[in-house]
Design an enzyme around this catalytic site. Structure first.
Site, PDB file in Angstrom:
ATOM      1  N   HIS A   1      -3.650  20.129  10.947  1.00 17.58           N
ATOM      2  CA  HIS A   1      -2.459  20.413  11.761  1.00 17.58           C
ATOM      3  C   HIS A   1      -2.800  21.415  12.874  1.00 17.58           C
ATOM      4  CE1 HIS A   1       1.972  21.127  12.318  1.00 17.58           C
ATOM      5  NE2 HIS A   1       1.525  22.307  12.716  1.00 17.58           N
ATOM      6  N   GLU A   2      -3.411  22.515  12.491  1.00 14.06           N
ATOM      7  CA  GLU A   2      -3.726  23.546  13.485  1.00 14.06           C
ATOM      8  C   GLU A   2      -4.787  23.048  14.468  1.00 14.06           C
ATOM      9  OE1 GLU A   2      -1.668  25.806  13.783  1.00 14.06           O
ATOM     10  OE2 GLU A   2      -0.724  25.732  11.804  1.00 14.06           O
TER      11      GLU A   2
END
Lengths: 502, 502
Positions: free
Chosen positions: A266-267
């Site tokens: 996600h990051e």
């Protein structure tokens, strides 16, 4: 289309000035990153002084009378499309900042400083009434803030525009209602289903240092550019930076290696967006990302459409097995199922799955909107909150701590922020569909370990535009269509219908 | 002594303004720390924009006409001693900054940006002529800079005052001449001596990760406050921060564990000073350290008078042996000798010992002074440099790279900085003597592992004063005497006389 051959003097002066504003924003980003990741605990008082100094001078530069004068000069100037986009973005930021009196900014800053420890204490003591008075004050101040920016507009709409300036609130509301209307029955069906998904990771312990190595491996696999980034751990994972230096953070739980991987992916999606912005335009809005919806679409695309795909687990599970022999018997299908389990009884947003997540958002959106509009008293928040959880998720929080006190955002004065989380997920599905329509099925590439094809497409079709287009125009530019929830809903109906035999 | 019961309005306004200036200075410090320690290599372009933005707005705030007006208002105001000290410090900083035209600041900044890669290339290719033209320009600009600040003063004196504002250059020059006159024969005597000091660390390898553990141990032992600090590695060790967050960096060589320890102790001395400043005064000059001489006195006191003492090795060697069994047979005396070896043939300042170090300083001081005064042509620097090394240290550099190109400072426009290194060592000895006169022999305490007695004394007698006193007044306050090199010279004659049987 205008074709100015030379830029007006006011334009050059404005850009020069804006570069300093960008530099100060970047400095503020490093101060925050350091505070979350590196700073010894005792450093807080000096860090507060530093952050406040940087944000004060940045605000002063942004609201400077000179900026207003340059913008006036440029109102009827002959500008290229790109120059016009630059002026549009700076004008918007300038006008919003200039309309809010400094005293109110100071009051808000003071009130959020006061609110944070109150929220923390309330959550620790599981007693909403500790937080309620300061939340009431904050809501009054936020209403006043919105009123300064646009006295004729719906106050919540103005607040929402701080995070997503170009998708109007009606669109957001329509999407959230549709998510609620379609996902509530889908979640209920899953609850009633007899299917239990595999979880080959359950019951084992996963060494945290090895998980960190694995997080680096997954970033390598996805094509993270270490020359321009780094990974660290933080209590609340985030990504921040510039096109030259976009960092990710993650966290590890010895029992949940898949969570850490998905959080890292996600990051990575956020950082990949930042790194894909045009470096030559750094210091101007053309080198800046579009707002929270688009940013979240990039993180969710990688997390949900890559990290939660069967092909990803075919490609990556072998690497995971070399690091964690305790899962050597797991099949890619079993790992894929583990990454997609729907947690029917979960009350906590940050631990939610791809479906129930949106109900957390809908609940907070409905409640904060009523609060701002004065249709709900702060004192009644816990009951309203719990009722909605029961209605949408079929589960009722037993405490305020696991209910309306779970998230920090309100204590920071962030009201109107939450909807962008769902809008981003929805947009992720739309962009992913456009990507596949363009280059064919991604699963095949991913199985071969070719992730660059995804990053490169996103860079060309989304990242490289910076803030040149408004959000709706960017969506149309990248996907050929207006913003729509169709793709997201198709995606989840198909995926979870299949997984849960619906 | 004035006793104002209430502070004038202009004073409050000035302090408020100065707090923002302090915050921006702290932000710049974090940007630099991050760049040296954490930043991925590709981050440089954005970091340059960020640092330049912060330093530009800081300079604008410092030279603001408002500041001049407040200072005018306060010229004849009824101020307490502390208020007067605050005004003195801010006035000095304001006036120096305001006298230099922005164009010249920009020219200097541009020229140093150009100079750094030239210096690097010159050093790599061992060819001073690559660096010479830009150095010539820099010297002209620095002369011009000094002339703006004080057209009637000696230009080198003005530059020196950037780093040490209150010890006049005559004092510095007298001290450096005395060091040269007394240390040159002492070093010659050591060269002629038959004594070879023990070195139980020679010929072994020392694992770098274990060295890092040991660096943490030594910081624990000295009383470093981890709640307000951290240690990392950096190519050129430094310390930076605020009274709330003062960090150290160090570096490790697998063959030189004693160097890493002494370097860590040195940086601890800097950080301990910063942490001992009065926190309640953060944001005002009373919460700031006195300048480079006093700062260096703190690092050198810990490095030379604690870390290079026999008692330290009695106290710390057992800990070192648990980590490095390869030195289990070493005696404290042997370790002490290893920490005090005089390197007769060393040409490199940062690898020098407690004695020859000062000859590196004297050479650069004499040369840069002549350059600024126009008595030496840039083209003649290498020869002048090599001649002086031969005269003072009995060894002649064979290349420019190991000669006048070894240090980065000139390429950064830092001219007048070097003398403070020696002045700090000299002051360290004077302060250490005062400390022992007050609390008795430190060796006894150190042998018992009681290092706090040293840190506490320094905090009460030096650190707590911040920038309240000028350097000469602070020296008198802490030691009861004027600044003098007597103690330093006594210290080295006694210690090295004994070690080398002179």
């Amino acid at each position: 289309m205008a074709h100015a051959t030379q830029s007006p003097d006011a334009y050059d002066a404005l850009l020069d000035h804006y570069e300093t504003i960008t530099g100060l924003g970047g400095a503020a980003g490093i101060l925050s990153w350091d505070q979350e990741v590196m700073m010894p605990e005792g450093g807080t008082p000096a860090r507060s002084t530093q952050k406040s100094a940087v944000s004060t001078v940045r605000h002063d530069l942004l609201t400077d009378q000179q900026v207003a004068d340059w913008l006036d000069d440029l109102a009827d100037a002959d500008l290229t499309d790109e120059q016009a986009a630059v002026v549009r973005e700076i004008r918007r930021e300038h006008e919003r900042a200039a309309r809010v009196p400094s005293d109110l900014i100071a009051d808000l800053s003071e009130k959020t400083s006061e609110a944070h420890p109150k929220w923390k204490q309330a959550r620790e003591e599981d007693d909403f009434s500790i937080f309620a008075p300061v939340l009431e004050d904050l809501i009054d101040l936020k209403r006043e803030y919105a009123n300064h920016i646009d006295p004729d507009a719906d106050a919540y709409e103005v607040l929402f525009a701080d995070y997503e300036p170009y998708l109007d609130l009606d669109t957001a509301e329509r999407v959230l209602e549709r998510l609620r209307d379609e996902l509530v029955p889908l979640i209920a069906d899953i609850r009633d289903s007899d299917v239990t998904l595999a979880d080959p990771f359950a019951g084992s312990q996963f060494d945290v240092d090895t998980q960190e190595d694995l997080a680096r491996d997954v970033l390598d696999t996805l094509g993270y550019d270490w020359e321009h980034g780094r990974i660290d751990t933080a209590p609340h994972p985030f990504s921040s930076g510039t096109p030259f230096d976009a960092r990710v953070t993650t966290r590890f739980d010895p029992e949940k290696p898949v969570d850490a991987l998905l959080s890292t992916i996600h990051e990575f999606g956020h950082a990949r967006y930042t790194l894909g912005l045009p470096r030559a335009e750094y210091g101007t809005p053309l080198g800046e990302s579009r707002d929270l919806t688009v940013h979240e679409s990039q993180s969710r695309l990688w997390e949900n459409h890559i990290g939660r795909s069967p092909a990803f687990w075919e490609a990556f599970l072998p690497e995971m097995k070399t690091q964690f022999p305790q899962v050597e018997d797991a099949t890619p299908q079993a790992a894929f199922e583990a990454a997609n389990e729907i947690f029917e009884d979960n009350l906590i947003r940050v631990e939610a799955d791809e479906l129930t997540y949106h109900m957390h958002i809908v609940v907070r959106f409905e409640i904060e909107r009523e609060l701002i509009e004065g249709d709900l008293d702060v004192a009644d928040v816990p009951e309203a909150w719990n009722d909605k959880y029961e209605e949408y998720l079929g589960v009722r929080p037993e405490t305020d701590a696991e209910g309306c006190l779970q998230d920090i955002h309100w204590s920071q004065g962030s009201i109107g922020y939450f909807p962008t989380y769902s809008l981003g997920s929805v947009l992720a599905a739309q962009i992913f569909a456009a990507l596949e329509a363009d280059i064919g099925p991604v699963d095949e590439r991913v199985r071969e370990g070719d992730f660059d094809v995804v990053g490169d497409w996103l860079e060309s079709n989304v990242h490289q535009h910076g803030a040149r287009y408004t959000t709706p125009d960017l969506v149309r530019e990248a996907t050929g269509e207006a913003f729509t929830a169709d793709y997201f809903l198709d995606h989840v109906h198909e995926k979870y219908g299949e997984l849960y035999d619906l």
